[in-house]
Write an enzyme that holds these catalytic residues in place. Structure first.
Site, mmCIF file in Angstrom:
data_model
loop_
_atom_site.group_PDB
_atom_site.id
_atom_site.type_symbol
_atom_site.label_atom_id
_atom_site.label_comp_id
_atom_site.label_asym_id
_atom_site.label_seq_id
_atom_site.Cartn_x
_atom_site.Cartn_y
_atom_site.Cartn_z
ATOM 1 C CB CYS A 135 -0.993 -0.009 1.161
ATOM 2 S SG CYS A 135 -2.355 1.163 0.898
ATOM 3 C CG ASP A 204 -5.261 2.254 7.843
ATOM 4 O OD1 ASP A 204 -4.523 1.430 7.254
ATOM 5 O OD2 ASP A 204 -5.653 3.317 7.331
#
Ligand code: RI2
Length: 314
Positions: A135, A204
């Site tokens: 990512c 996250d």
């Protein structure tokens, strides 16, 4: 409800929701900046009225995306500063100035934390390392870039990160900065794992037990790394630790549109096909070697201690 907010705040909400602004640190900073600007937009007669308006704006922004804990944690620092200012008896003008300053401090600290993570994380990168990242994490990039700037000869494998291909952003950034980059399909991670010395990813959210919520596919990569004895580093600011997990709550995993997985025209032709599109997955602590924060390096099992220290629960 949202009519009462400034168009700038509504735009920030939309930018976060549609992932025009994305990455856990970035969305926290964008939301806090929107709240900071909202301070001078809302017209109110009293500190209490101001608090009510800001609380509504905060709740609205929090609802833009559910998983990245940095978002509510960043927003809560603004709300807490209003409560503190009111408790100190500040008049409306001083209260607004105080809250704006606190919001700015959060933004600056967030940027500094990412830099610090790079400086700490690079200590675990050695000359000649081949790194795999997944990512597009600014904190993971900070580690990789700092190691490269220190003169370490590194190579980086970047997974595409379907379905939104944020791996391309990382690959382009690193290549533009002179780093040796290889972009691979997510499904090639196992094939290339034998070449990888370290996996470096962002987060996250981090549960107090050290489990890491990060972009979908992270847990597969961590399991593959575990299988081949490759070390897994998570680079994340402390405001990604989820306080709610201390009280046994789970972190909500965002489900995104099926049309990110397959085009609508194709899905319309195959109405019997169901699509699941989770944006994140959970990597259990046993697949993570260490978590690099701006406060230092912690084994996942040490996150509970760090959390208690940060929230003064020890
Ligand atoms: P930084 C991103 O989420 C990715 O999952 C990335 O690993 C994580 O945030 C942390 O990013 P998304 O917004 O805060 O792309 O390290 O869904 O930049």
């Amino acid at each position: 409800m949202s009519e009462e907010f400034s168009s700038k705040l509504k735009q920030t909400f939309e930018d976060i929701r549609t992932m025009k602004v994305r990455g856990a640190g970035r969305i926290a900073r964008a939301a806090v900046a929107a709240l900071r600007d909202e301070i001078f937009y809302v017209s109110d007669s009293s500190p209490e009225e101001f608090y009510k308006r800001m609380q509504a704006a905060a709740n609205f922004l929090k609802s833009s995306r559910p998983t990245a804990v940095s978002l509510p944690n960043g927003i809560n620092t603004v709300i807490k500063s209003i409560q503190k200012g009111i408790a100190q008896g500040l008049d409306l003008k001083s209260l607004k100035e105080y809250v704006a300053k606190e919001a700015e401090t959060f933004i600056q600290k967030s940027i500094e934390a990412q830099k610090k993570i790079g400086e700490i994380g690079t200590k675990r990168i050695v000359n000649g390392d081949t790194i795999l990242t997944h990512c597009n994490s600014q904190s993971a990039i900070s580690v990789i870039e700092t190691a490269f700037k220190e003169g370490k000869q590194i190579k980086v494998f970047v997974t595409e990160t379907r379905p939104r291909f944020q791996g391309r952003l990382t690959a382009a950034y690193l290549a533009d900065h002179g780093i040796d980059v290889t972009l691979i399909p997510d499904t090639a991670a196992r094939l290339y794992m034998r070449k990888i010395d370290k996996v470096v990813v962002g987060a996250d959210a981090i549960a107090v037990n050290g489990a890491v919520v990060n972009k979908i596919g992270t847990s597969q990569i961590a399991a593959l790394a575990f299988e081949s004895r490759t070390r897994v580093m998570v680079a994340a600011e402390t405001y990604k630790i989820s306080p709610q997990t201390y009280w046994g709550e789970l972190i909500e995993i965002e489900m995104r549109s099926p049309y990110e997985v397959a085009p609508k025209s194709w899905l319309d032709k195959h109405p019997r096909i169901k699509v699941m599109n989770p944006a994140f997955d959970i990597t259990p602590p046993q697949y993570i070697d260490f978590i690099v924060t701006e406060k230092g390096i912690y084994p996942p099992q040490g996150i509970i201690m760090l959390f208690k220290e940060l929230y003064e629960l020890a």
